[in-house]
Design a protein around this motif. Structure first.
Motif, PDB file in Angstrom:
ATOM      1  N   TYR A 176      55.318  31.946  59.095  1.00 38.33           N
ATOM      2  CA  TYR A 176      56.270  32.216  58.021  1.00 38.33           C
ATOM      3  C   TYR A 176      57.040  30.940  57.681  1.00 38.33           C
ATOM      4  O   TYR A 176      57.287  30.095  58.553  1.00 38.33           O
ATOM      5  N   VAL A 198      60.624  29.030  66.666  1.00 34.35           N
ATOM      6  CA  VAL A 198      60.946  28.717  65.272  1.00 34.35           C
ATOM      7  C   VAL A 198      61.251  27.235  65.185  1.00 34.35           C
ATOM      8  O   VAL A 198      62.163  26.736  65.850  1.00 34.35           O
ATOM      9  N   LYS A 209      56.124  31.000  65.299  1.00 32.11           N
ATOM     10  CA  LYS A 209      55.998  32.063  64.307  1.00 32.11           C
ATOM     11  C   LYS A 209      56.570  31.678  62.942  1.00 32.11           C
ATOM     12  O   LYS A 209      56.239  32.296  61.937  1.00 32.11           O
ATOM     13  N   ALA A 210      57.448  30.662  62.905  1.00 27.90           N
ATOM     14  CA  ALA A 210      58.090  30.329  61.628  1.00 27.90           C
ATOM     15  C   ALA A 210      58.532  28.878  61.600  1.00 27.90           C
ATOM     16  O   ALA A 210      58.796  28.264  62.644  1.00 27.90           O
ATOM     17  N   ALA A 221      51.809  26.079  57.179  1.00 32.96           N
ATOM     18  CA  ALA A 221      52.081  27.491  57.466  1.00 32.96           C
ATOM     19  C   ALA A 221      50.837  28.346  57.251  1.00 32.96           C
ATOM     20  O   ALA A 221      50.526  29.224  58.062  1.00 32.96           O
TER      21      ALA A 221
END
Length: 384
Positions: A154, A80, A127-128, A148
């Motif tokens: 995300y 992240v 992932k984010a 993104a």
């Protein structure tokens, strides 16, 4: 001159005292302390204000951010990306969930996350992205959402400091901060622009399925009492805090306008000062309007560029003028988050900001006499 405070919550309370007291008395009389009518009403009112489909109240802003990540199904080992220059709660929840925090540098003028640094940090494990709308101004959401979409990531907006701010997209669309990404968190800590009288927070999303998951998560994973469908937590906004927020929400735009006006007076007083850099406003209107909701000035933060920041802090403290250094230590140097992956050369802006930034009193009750007194103290000391 009245006493200068970093945040004048008592002065703000005086204006809404009767409404708050009457509501609290009503709650005490009904004993509807948890998930009572005030909580449900506040949820609907905030949804209408933000123009978002779902607001899920919870116990605090840190819980809100953690539950966002839980709701998205992020798994241990997922990376992240977030900003190095922010409060620790942003990275704290990433670590608590056994995700991998990836800290990147920020922009030197807005202090928000650097898009080029984000793009450089993306890996197959990412992932984010968590953009923090720092000090009341939105990060570059156009660029973040494009990144993104390109990489299938995300976007979780950390909106703890920018409630009420409006982001103007390059296509002309205007959206409230916290309603642009896939999900967002906010805090209602008392000193926030919209603050309660204890702890409180909320999650925003336009995704119906995600909202359903999160509504269960904040209440022990229950949709029906004693039936636990998902792993959840105990994180609920209590009725008394909701009542306070209901009294303040209709005044939020006026609160933010007062902050804007105070900020413009500060900036005008500091204009032309060689060693004082005032906050950058990134939207096109700049300082041409009496009020602009692109920056809601949760903090008014200067850069002191001649090495006198720490001495200025001491001087202001000695003269009973409160101030703050947000933040004195970058997250990549915090003992809890040390990691051999980080290279000091990747954080030139953050490493400079922690030596230069200082935040002055900022709240709805600031008056001209106080601002004149504060700005003169700062200018005289920095230039001596």
């Amino acid at each position: 001159m009245k006493k200068i405070q970093m945040v004048d919550l008592k002065g703000q309370y005086e204006d809404i005292k009767k409404e708050v007291n009457d509501s609290i008395a009503e709650i005490l009389d009904s004993s509807a302390f948890i998930n009572g009518p005030h909580v449900h009403a506040f949820q609907k009112e905030l949804e209408a204000y933000l123009g978002v489909k779902h607001v899920i109240p919870c116990a605090n802003g840190t819980d809100a951010l953690q539950i966002c990540m839980m709701g998205l199904g992020l798994q241990p080992g997922d990376e992240v990306i977030t900003a190095d220059f922010t409060f620790a709660a942003t990275v704290e929840v990433i670590a608590l969930l056994n995700l991998v925090p990836v800290l990147v540098d920020v922009e030197p003028d807005t202090f928000n996350i650097d898009i080029k640094a984000v793009e450089k940090a993306i890996t197959p494990k990412t992932k984010a992205i968590v953009p923090v709308h720092l000090f009341g101004q939105c990060a570059n959401m156009d660029a973040i959402m494009e990144l993104a979409e390109k990489h299938g990531l995300y976007v979780i907006e950390d909106n703890a400091q920018a409630i009420g701010a409006t982001y103007s997209s390059k296509n002309g669309k205007k959206q409230k901060a916290g309603t642009i990404g896939h999900v967002a968190s906010t805090s209602f800590f008392p000193s926030k622009n919209l603050g309660c009288y204890g702890d409180g927070g909320a999650i925003f999303t336009n995704d119906d399925d995600l909202a359903h998951i999160i509504r269960g998560m904040v209440n022990h994973g229950m949709y029906k009492r004693y039936y636990h469908d998902v792993v959840g937590v105990n994180s609920r906004l209590d009725s008394i805090q909701a009542a306070v927020l209901r009294a303040k929400l209709p005044k939020l735009d006026s609160y933010n306008q007062k902050r804007w006006e105070a900020a413009m007076k500060y900036s005008k007083a500091f204009q032309g000062q060689e060693h004082i850099v005032t906050p950058k406003i990134s939207c096109v209107c700049g300082e041409t309007k009496k009020c602009c909701d692109c920056h809601v000035f949760h903090q008014y933060t200067l850069k002191i560029t001649n090495g006198k920041r720490d001495a200025l802090v001491q001087h202001l403290n000695d003269t009973n003028v409160p101030c703050g250094v947000y933040y004195p230590v970058p997250l990549h140097r915090q003992k809890a988050y040390l990691d051999s992956r980080y290279n000091e050369a990747d954080f030139p802006v953050t490493n400079q900001l922690v030596e230069e930034v200082i935040s002055l009193p900022m709240h709805t009750e600031l008056d001209d006499e106080q601002i004149q007194y504060i700005t003169k103290l700062v200018i005289d000391f920095v230039n001596k």
